[in-house]
Write an enzyme that holds these catalytic residues in place. Structure first.
Site: not given
Ligand code: DGJ
Length: 776
Positions: A361, A470, A472, A521, A540
């Site tokens: 991020d 990734k 999210d 997570g 996380d």
């Molecule tokens: C939540 C994710 O689970 C983290 O690994 C990370 O990517 C953050 N978001 C970034 O904002």
């Protein structure tokens, strides 16, 4: 295999049979699901209703009470008072329906679900049974797909309104199963942020157990995977049934133990805030439910589920394809980075042996903290002055692949997207939407929003050498409303269908990009996501002791090839727990290994340790990612053990995790699983070293020089010296290793030799299991 005889359907997998029949009333009666059986005639399996029961109503003939029959599916209004899989308001405004058998079809072709992901159907056969309402022109299709090799049967339902007037669905479960016997327990996975998928086992007592989510996603609160196990079932012995759902939205599984001791289980879309009107000619597709049975305990059941995910859920390109060891900058930098920092981390990550650098991020638009930027995926040139393409190329030139973070479903108020398209936000007209992590949800019910995400992401993915994404998603839904749907009871489900369309388009366009989904997570760890993203960031929480619970919970349903697991710093950022580097690695190795820490904080010796870890993982990656995984009963002292074995049983890895040390512990015995009785094996500890800082003032026992534990000498010595863990080696036949072998004693303050195992709190060791060639 599927066969039909005497009005009965026989669905058979390698080790299970599923049998039901059409009775004289046209209802489908379940006769058996469980162990594979030979059926000479159906009589022993038939429900004997020759005395009836009080307080029931009769459907037709004497003693014929819908409330007592083991039904394949059921409906309201005809005397079945157990939990209902279906609730429809029919043409006449009543909730009463009466579906009876009409026809069946068996096919080798997978019947496509138009609106949702589904299992791949490789080598499978499907049975479609059509039921018709007695009064109105409404059909139900019950679709069964038999995965012989995986010991899995999937079930789903399609409802079709052929009548003149509209009908409204309030509940449509993907499957309903009425089982024999009552002495069961329910295993399910619960939690929240940083404590996902903790196992819970409860007795099934009279009443109803509900496991569901209402957050808009499958959620970190209650995972859709549920197991019914008999009271005496263990990890390795006994009967159990596993259920899961190929769906990422609000789900519900209910289990009822009825007043006559019958068990009914059903799962599907959560009826919470759900209603769906079907006009003439319209149909509704419920997601695919996954069922499996094992008499070989919970490990046996997980093996079916893992095989099914690896062979019938994960996109073909990624099946059996080894996943890279990645480095992710998030825990090292959070939002505080620039190109220089990123490149210097990348250089170190490469030196240590990682293969993929993931920029998390904060690389785009106004995204310098979590107050803004979501929605605009143009690189922030202040942070990355050379742009994404050059950054990616520089990382490639170092010998690593390049990956990027996105949060495509979200929008920040402080973003260019919000300024130009406030109407893209999910919100109720006239109400201020609630925020989660400062952000709002994009309304994926709108095709325009879906198209925006597809084109925006496609542009970025084409612009740079990106081999990993990734994906999210960091908040639950609220203010659930969309102007794009006919009625608001559709929003939750339409959102998920919209999301699947986006995933479908993007992953089809970039089949070789490795997608890892993430939702703070493991807030969306489910089979729907795995149909597009072969791996998911599990939590996380990277504290290895917490991860033991999380990864063990996931392992009931999901294979190691799907579980992202990283080594991070200690003390841990959420628990403040101090854990050895070896244990952080040993836990992460039972998953998809990554590193997520400030690599500049490592001392020379830690770097060497990590280099060795990665080297070892690469040479055992196939078995760690795709091997058969075994859980063990936790030791009386709370110790956890994991094991993997490859398909031909020639290579395995055993992990022993102490969790908490006990004073003057007993003598440890290891009993391996899943290897050949007759094979000759060598079992060896994997080399590892430990931080001498763990010993504090104890060092005075081994050093002639008086050293202060926090003094300069020890602190400095830690950089140049780590103590080797003891090494053990055994050679024996598989049957002996399975029966149990004794390993070295643990350190307990009574003396130390190099053979002494030193674990202490949170200590752990790995052992490799190698079969000697030519031995049988
Ligand atoms: C939540 C994710 O689970 C983290 O690994 C990370 O990517 C953050 N978001 C970034 O904002």
């Amino acid at each position: 295999m599927i066969s039909v005889k005497d009005q009965a359907f026989f669905l058979e997998t390698k080790n299970t049979s599923y049998i039901f029949k059409i009775n004289d009333e046209g209802h489908l009666i379940n006769l058996h699901y469980g162990r594979k059986i030979r059926v000479e005639n159906l009589k022993p399996l038939e429900m004997k209703l020759n005395a009836g029961a009080g307080s029931t109503v009769l459907y037709g003939s004497t003693n014929y009470s819908m409330d007592l029959l083991p039904l394949e599916y059921s409906f309201n209004g005809k005397g079945d008072y157990r939990i209902m899989p279906l609730e429809i308001i029919m043409e006449d405004g009543s909730y009463v329906a009466d579906f009876i058998y009409d026809s069946y079809m068996i096919t080798d072709e997978m019947i496509p679900i138009k609106t949702l992901p589904q299992s791949l159907g490789i080598g499978a056969k499907s049975l479609v049974i059509t039921l018709k309402d007695k009064l109105f022109n409404v059909n139900i299709q019950l679709i069964y797909t038999v995965y012989e090799d995986e010991d899995v049967i999937t079930r789903r339902v399609v409802l079709l309104n052929k009548g003149e007037k509209a009908i409204t669905l309030h509940r449509i479960m993907s499957m309903n199963l009425d089982l024999l016997g009552e002495d069961y327990k329910v295993l399910s996975l619960h939690g929240g942020w940083i404590k996902e998928t903790h196992k819970n086992i409860r007795d099934l007592t009279p009443g109803i157990v509900t496991i569901e989510s209402t957050t808009g996603a499958s959620s970190n609160r209650h995972n859709p995977g549920v197991i019914l196990l008999q009271q005496d079932t263990t990890e390795d012995l006994g009967d159990c049934y596993g259920f899961n759902l190929i769906y990422s939205g609000n789900h519900q599984t209910r289990v009822e133990l009825s007043s006559h001791g019958q068990i009914r289980i059903q799962s599907g879309i959560n009826p919470h805030a759900f209603h769906w009107t079907l006009e003439n000619g319209e149909s509704f597709e419920a997601p695919e439910a996954v069922l499996s049975f094992s008499y070989e305990g919970l490990n046996g059941l997980s093996h079916h589920m893992h095989k099914f995910v690896n062979q019938q859920i994960i996109p073909l390109y990624w099946q059996n394809r080894e996943r890279p060891v990645l480095y992710n900058n998030w825990e090292a930098t959070m939002f505080d980075f620039n190109q220089r920092k990123i490149l210097s981390l990348a250089k170190k990550a490469k030196y240590l042996g990682t293969e993929l650098f993931v920029l998390d991020d904060g690389w785009f638009g106004r995204r310098v903290n979590d107050l803004g930027g979501l929605g605009d995926y143009d690189v922030n040139l202040k942070r990355i002055p050379d742009g994404l393409k050059t950054l990616g190329e520089k990382i490639n030139a170092m010998g690593m692949d390049f990956g990027l973070w996105f949060e495509p479903e979200m929008i920040s108020i402080n973003s260019a997207l919000y300024e130009s398209h406030p109407e893209y936000v999910m919100q109720v007209p006239g109400r201020d939407p609630a925020k989660g992590r400062q952000q709002l949800v994009l309304d994926l019910c709108q095709v325009e929003v879906q198209d925006y995400i597809i084109s925006n992401m496609t542009k970025v993915l084409k612009s740079a050498p990106i081999s990993y994404v990734k994906w999210d998603m960091n908040r639950h839904m609220s203010d659930v409303y969309s102007k794009a749907v006919r009625d608001q009871g559709r929003v939750f489900h339409t959102y998920i269908m919209g999301l699947y369309r986006v995933f479908n388009e993007i992953t089809k366009a970039f089949p070789k990009i490795l997608f890892e989904s993430c939702s703070s997570g493991g807030n969306r760890f489910d089979l729907g996501m795995l149909c597009y993203t072969p791996q998911i960031w599990a939590s996380d929480n990277t504290d290895p002791i917490e991860r033991l619970k999380i990864q063990e919970g996931l392992s009931y349903f999901y294979p190691m090839s799907s579980i992202g697991a990283h080594v991070s710093e200690s003390p841990h950022q959420q628990t403040l727990r101090n854990t050895p580097l070896e244990t952080r690695f040993h836990v992460a190795t039972f998953g998809l290994l990554g590193y997520e820490m400030d690599l500049h904080n490592l001392n020379q010796k830690e770097e060497v340790e990590i280099k060795n870890q990665i080297k070892w993982y690469k040479s055992h990656r196939k078995v760690m990612q795709f091997g058969q995984f075994y859980r063990f009963k936790h030791s009386a002292a709370g110790g956890v053990q994991f094991q993997v074995v490859n398909q031909d049983k020639t290579l395995g890895v055993f992990g022993n995790f102490q969790v908490l040390a006990n004073a003057s512990p007993g003598f440890d015995v290891i009993r391996l699983k899943g290897i050949d009785d007759q094979g000759l094996y060598q079992v060896k500890t994997v080399k590892a070293t430990m931080d001498i800082g763990r010993f504090g003032s104890l060092l005075k026992h081994v050093s002639k020089v008086r050293l202060k534990p926090q003094g300069f000498v020890i602190q400095n010595a830690r950089k140049y010296y780590r103590l080797a863990h003891n090494e053990e080696y055994y050679r024996a036949y598989g049957d002996l290793f399975k029966a149990g072998f004794r390993i070295n004693q643990q350190f307990m303050g009574t003396g130390y030799q190099k053979e002494t195992r030193i674990l202490g709190d949170f200590g752990s060791q790995l052992m490799t299991i190698n079969k000697e060639e030519g031995e049988e």
